[in-house]
Design an enzyme around this catalytic site. Sequence first.
Site, PDB file in Angstrom:
ATOM      1  N   HIS A 226     -27.807   5.762  26.353  1.00  0.00           N
ATOM      2  CA  HIS A 226     -27.110   4.709  25.615  1.00  0.00           C
ATOM      3  C   HIS A 226     -26.810   5.124  24.178  1.00  0.00           C
ATOM      4  CE1 HIS A 226     -26.136   0.831  23.828  1.00  0.00           C
ATOM      5  NE2 HIS A 226     -27.097   1.054  22.939  1.00  0.00           N
TER       6      HIS A 226
ATOM      7  N   GLU B 106     -31.505  -1.545  25.769  1.00  0.00           N
ATOM      8  CA  GLU B 106     -31.829  -1.542  24.348  1.00  0.00           C
ATOM      9  C   GLU B 106     -31.447  -2.895  23.748  1.00  0.00           C
ATOM     10  OE1 GLU B 106     -33.255   1.470  22.712  1.00  0.00           O
ATOM     11  OE2 GLU B 106     -33.630   1.524  24.879  1.00  0.00           O
TER      12      GLU B 106
END
Length: 302
Positions: free
Chosen positions: A72, A274
């Site tokens: 990510h 996240e």
Amino acid sequence: MYTFQHAMLLVNDNSGAERTEHRLTDVVPSLSNMAKRLTIARPENEEESQALCRQAGKYDLFVIMGGDGTVHHCIDVIAQLDERPLLAVLPGGTSNDFSRTIGMPQDLEEAAESLTGGKIVETDVGRAGSRHFINFWGIGLAAATSKNVDSGTKRNFGPLSYMTSTLRTLKEAESFPFEIVADGERLIGEAIAIFVLNGSSLATTPIPIAGITPFDGELDLLIFRNTNLATLRELMSLRNEDTDNADLDTIEYVRVKQLKIQAAGQQLADMDGELYEELTGEIQVLPGHLRLLVPETDMAEE
């Protein structure tokens, strides 16, 4: 087999130095056969990793070996570059969901070997405000589950930690009002979770939606209004391409190119596992934004 002048292998591995060295012996031989020059970087923190990703355009092939968080953060940086390299993703974390989406073997040696006979595809990227996600964006139960994952449990039990967290979070789940404008269509109501999907795997589990893929120029909006047996039945029904979405009562599903979400009381957004406190309601797909080296037998469309 492709031959590259200079490849970078970025390794983010928290399993300890000895195990990291062992894992490198699984992947370096195959990558070395593909590149005349192979540089290996083992950043000590997120800042160092992002600095390396900002220089990714210098390489013919940029290989990310790490978990979904590493993927990510790298994708978020690389997606913003004017010159973006060919990318590859090797599974090095707990769930490795995006690597599963693109059909990557979960054994590291097999994964690296699969790249030597792989193919190049263009993959979509999601953008939420100024940030980018490669697998999913979510609010409500999605963000609460990630917040409740205990780091020790995750380290020791891997994907089971997400199941434990989900069960714990379900007991506390509260619905929230939402208003969404998706490709001009207005959706309103209350939900316990909203997902915007680019990938097809969450916490190692395939999402049971027919045809979901990061190679179609669209995102998949999934709204959970409740969690009960009927919700599970409706979700499983989406495996069938002939399912009429208008018949769904407890969930809502639609494919979109861009959307705007307003959700009262939601303070956290989950992007690829996240968490972010700044919540943007503007989300869009960037079709074919990144070039990706994937196994020949993956789910990518030619």
